[in-house]
Design an enzyme around this catalytic site. Structure first.
Site, PDB file in Angstrom:
ATOM      1  N   LYS A  21     -22.432  42.411 -29.666  1.00 32.65           N
ATOM      2  CA  LYS A  21     -23.633  42.692 -28.868  1.00 32.65           C
ATOM      3  C   LYS A  21     -24.041  44.131 -29.095  1.00 32.65           C
ATOM      4  O   LYS A  21     -23.199  44.987 -29.408  1.00 32.65           O
ATOM      5  CB  LYS A  21     -23.347  42.489 -27.377  1.00 32.65           C
ATOM      6  CG  LYS A  21     -24.604  42.183 -26.564  1.00 32.65           C
ATOM      7  CD  LYS A  21     -25.033  40.740 -26.706  1.00 32.65           C
ATOM      8  CE  LYS A  21     -26.290  40.441 -25.934  1.00 32.65           C
ATOM      9  NZ  LYS A  21     -26.535  38.990 -25.868  1.00 32.65           N
TER      10      LYS A  21
HETATM   11  P1  NAD Z   1     -36.835  38.625 -21.955  1.00 30.88           P
HETATM   12  O1  NAD Z   1     -36.928  40.078 -22.197  1.00 30.88           O
HETATM   13  O2  NAD Z   1     -37.651  37.710 -22.802  1.00 30.88           O
HETATM   14  O3  NAD Z   1     -37.185  38.300 -20.425  1.00 30.88           O
HETATM   15  C1  NAD Z   1     -36.530  38.893 -19.342  1.00 30.88           C
HETATM   16  C2  NAD Z   1     -37.261  38.428 -18.096  1.00 30.88           C
HETATM   17  O4  NAD Z   1     -36.497  38.802 -16.950  1.00 30.88           O
HETATM   18  C3  NAD Z   1     -38.635  39.062 -17.920  1.00 30.88           C
HETATM   19  O5  NAD Z   1     -39.537  38.086 -17.421  1.00 30.88           O
HETATM   20  C4  NAD Z   1     -38.399  40.127 -16.853  1.00 30.88           C
HETATM   21  O6  NAD Z   1     -39.550  40.417 -16.099  1.00 30.88           O
HETATM   22  C5  NAD Z   1     -37.357  39.424 -16.014  1.00 30.88           C
HETATM   23  N1  NAD Z   1     -36.579  40.337 -15.191  1.00 30.88           N
HETATM   24  C6  NAD Z   1     -36.022  41.526 -15.538  1.00 30.88           C
HETATM   25  N2  NAD Z   1     -35.408  42.056 -14.466  1.00 30.88           N
HETATM   26  C7  NAD Z   1     -35.562  41.177 -13.445  1.00 30.88           C
HETATM   27  C8  NAD Z   1     -35.160  41.148 -12.097  1.00 30.88           C
HETATM   28  N3  NAD Z   1     -34.441  42.149 -11.592  1.00 30.88           N
HETATM   29  N4  NAD Z   1     -35.502  40.080 -11.341  1.00 30.88           N
HETATM   30  C9  NAD Z   1     -36.224  39.061 -11.863  1.00 30.88           C
HETATM   31  N5  NAD Z   1     -36.640  39.025 -13.139  1.00 30.88           N
HETATM   32  C10 NAD Z   1     -36.314  40.079 -13.907  1.00 30.88           C
HETATM   33  O7  NAD Z   1     -35.276  38.278 -22.044  1.00 30.88           O
HETATM   34  P2  NAD Z   1     -34.613  36.887 -22.397  1.00 30.88           P
HETATM   35  O8  NAD Z   1     -34.340  36.883 -23.861  1.00 30.88           O
HETATM   36  O9  NAD Z   1     -35.374  35.777 -21.768  1.00 30.88           O
HETATM   37  O10 NAD Z   1     -33.195  37.074 -21.689  1.00 30.88           O
HETATM   38  C11 NAD Z   1     -32.990  36.730 -20.318  1.00 30.88           C
HETATM   39  C12 NAD Z   1     -31.525  36.403 -20.117  1.00 30.88           C
HETATM   40  O11 NAD Z   1     -31.165  35.344 -21.009  1.00 30.88           O
HETATM   41  C13 NAD Z   1     -30.563  37.567 -20.430  1.00 30.88           C
HETATM   42  O12 NAD Z   1     -29.458  37.471 -19.583  1.00 30.88           O
HETATM   43  C14 NAD Z   1     -30.152  37.253 -21.862  1.00 30.88           C
HETATM   44  O13 NAD Z   1     -28.910  37.869 -22.180  1.00 30.88           O
HETATM   45  C15 NAD Z   1     -30.062  35.752 -21.787  1.00 30.88           C
HETATM   46  N6  NAD Z   1     -30.097  35.090 -23.092  1.00 30.88           N
HETATM   47  C16 NAD Z   1     -31.160  35.199 -23.914  1.00 30.88           C
HETATM   48  C17 NAD Z   1     -31.133  34.561 -25.152  1.00 30.88           C
HETATM   49  C18 NAD Z   1     -32.296  34.609 -26.103  1.00 30.88           C
HETATM   50  O14 NAD Z   1     -32.217  33.927 -27.130  1.00 30.88           O
HETATM   51  N7  NAD Z   1     -33.358  35.313 -25.829  1.00 30.88           N
HETATM   52  C19 NAD Z   1     -30.013  33.810 -25.520  1.00 30.88           C
HETATM   53  C20 NAD Z   1     -28.952  33.692 -24.639  1.00 30.88           C
HETATM   54  C21 NAD Z   1     -29.007  34.347 -23.419  1.00 30.88           C
END
Ligand code: NAD
Length: 422
Positions: A112
């Site tokens: 990571k």
């Molecule tokens: P992203 O940047 O696309 O979206 C993040 C979202 O979370 C945004 O809408 C933001 O406004 C919201 N957010 C941030 N802080 C917040 C809070 N305190 N309360 C409510 N909403 C909040 O990110 P993502 O890629 O969708 O990742 C989100 C989660 O999913 C993370 O934990 C990430 O590690 C996990 N994840 C993502 C992927 C991927 O392929 N993108 C894969 C596995 C896990």
């Protein structure tokens, strides 16, 4: 055995990751030496990233890349841009990647990366310079056969394109396989953009079958409306579920009769937030988590469901699209209350699974149709759900411990068979 007993709730993600590991290691009766190896990251790199800002000033940001375990293959894991990123958070996320890749049985270890920055405060040019310099600083340890980054919170296919281009400049040829989650025009895979959410959809369907809940008509609340959350909302809506609430970092929206996820996403793209979406009441993130619903999808950041609010969660299923949204203390409360948790290392593993498919396609130079990608993904996620559920039943534990038992056994076996060098 050195089981970490959490006497009071810790919110340090790396301590949480270690406690989750310990629970599985106890069931597997892992020997002390193997335990010590598997609990620590293999490699941690801290870098300083000087960036010339648009106004001519120089700012220096701190960045990290952590490789947790490489026994089963190269490290794999996203890069996060967030002002609260810490080394311990990146260590936790790297170890969760080790267990996640092993849970879905793809040939990777865990890695990571992160940069302590608020990307919303940077211009596009500043973001590009930050990304290219960060890529240069971590270049000695990344590569298609060593460590393959991907997008995470606040990083995008564009970020991956800059990293791929930077590394390619050093190598003197295009190095498609150095990152995944790239744009389709640059060796990206069909289906990658939706993959995390699709994996969440497949595992939610399977959990509904276990709990005898019909997804059609089920009430769903989604916290976090980015790549994982907004697409999960759309896919579950397409399955006939009613999305009653959604939120982002600025606040939440609620409509008992259902929200159209696509229209809500358009509103967010136009205004920068879900807040103020027509026909909805405003709710806080905390209120959203405590709504009465069938499926709660935490899709933002760590430590969302804690001892503070676990008693108030009224969902029947928690589908962890985010990494680390539930603390071990909260896990215990949810388990006692009969709430079915699809653990992060299973629920959101669709992203890394299609990243793996992207890497395979890049290395072969042969690209698949979206239908092929999605059907391989469904096969992988369904098999992983079945295996984790079987382990949970066999050991009479919750799904998280079942997933860790499955994953830790695979990584421990690989580590043992390889032996300790020299
Ligand atoms: P992203 O940047 O696309 O979206 C993040 C979202 O979370 C945004 O809408 C933001 O406004 C919201 N957010 C941030 N802080 C917040 C809070 N305190 N309360 C409510 N909403 C909040 O990110 P993502 O890629 O969708 O990742 C989100 C989660 O999913 C993370 O934990 C990430 O590690 C996990 N994840 C993502 C992927 C991927 O392929 N993108 C894969 C596995 C896990």
């Amino acid at each position: 055995m050195s089981t970490a007993v959490l006497t009071k709730e810790t919110l340090n993600p790396f301590e949480i990751a270690q406690a989750q590991f310990d629970a599985a290691a106890d069931y597997l009766m892992l020997d002390e030496g193997l335990r010590t190896i598997l609990k620590r990251p293999k490699r941690q790199l801290i870098v300083s990233i000087p960036v010339r800002m648009d106004d001519g000033r120089i700012k220096v940001f701190e960045g990290y890349r952590v490789q947790h375990n490489l026994s089963r293959g190269p490290a794999k894991g996203g890069i996060r841009y967030h002002p609260d990123v810490t080394l311990d958070e990146v260590k936790a996320l790297a170890s969760w990647m080790t267990w996640k890749c092993a849970t879905v049985n793809i040939p990777y270890g865990g890695g990571k990366g992160g940069v302590r920055v608020d990307p919303k405060q940077l211009s596009l040019g500043e973001l590009e310079r930050l990304t290219r310099r960060y890529a240069t600083e971590i270049a000695p340890i990344i590569g298609p056969d060593r460590d393959i980054p991907a997008p995470d919170v606040y990083t995008t296919p564009q970020t991956m394109a800059w990293i791929m281009d930077t590394i390619s400049m050093f190598h003197g040829h295009t190095e498609l396989g150095v990152v995944t989650g790239k744009p389709l025009s640059l060796g990206g895979s069909k289906g990658r953009h939706e993959a995390t959410a699709r994996g969440c959809q497949y595992t939610t369907r399977a959990a509904c079958a276990v709990k005898r809940i019909s997804l059609k008509g089920a009430k769903v609340a989604v916290q976090g409306f980015g790549n994982a959350g907004s697409i999960a909302a759309r896919l579950l809506h397409e399955d006939g579920a009613t999305v009653i609430a959604a939120s982002d970092s600025k606040g939440g929206i609620y409509n008992e009769n259902g929200i159209d996820p696509e229209a809500a996403l358009r509103h967010k793209e136009e205004t920068g937030s879900l807040v103020g979406f027509r026909g909805c009441d405003a709710i806080s993130n905390q209120e959203l988590l405590e709504l009465r619903c069938d499926v709660l999808v935490p899709a933002a950041l760590e430590n969302t469901i804690t001892l503070e609010n676990a008693e108030h969660i009224r969902a029947k299923i928690v589908a962890e699209a985010a990494n680390g949204p539930t603390t071990p203390g909260a896990d215990r409360v949810l388990r006692e209350r009969g709430i079915f948790v699809i653990p992060d290392i299973l629920c959101n593993a669709g992203g890394v699974t299609v990243s793996y498919f992207e890497w395979v396609q890049d290395l072969y130079g042969f690209f698949w149709t979206e239908h092929e990608v999605n059907s391989y993904l469904e096969r992988t996620m369904s098999a992983a759900f079945r295996e984790v559920h079987a382990a949970a039943e066999k050991y009479r534990v919750d799904m998280r411990t079942g997933a860790y038992i499955t994953a830790v056994a695979r990584v421990a076996e690989a580590t043992k068979v390889r032996g300790i060098f020299p």
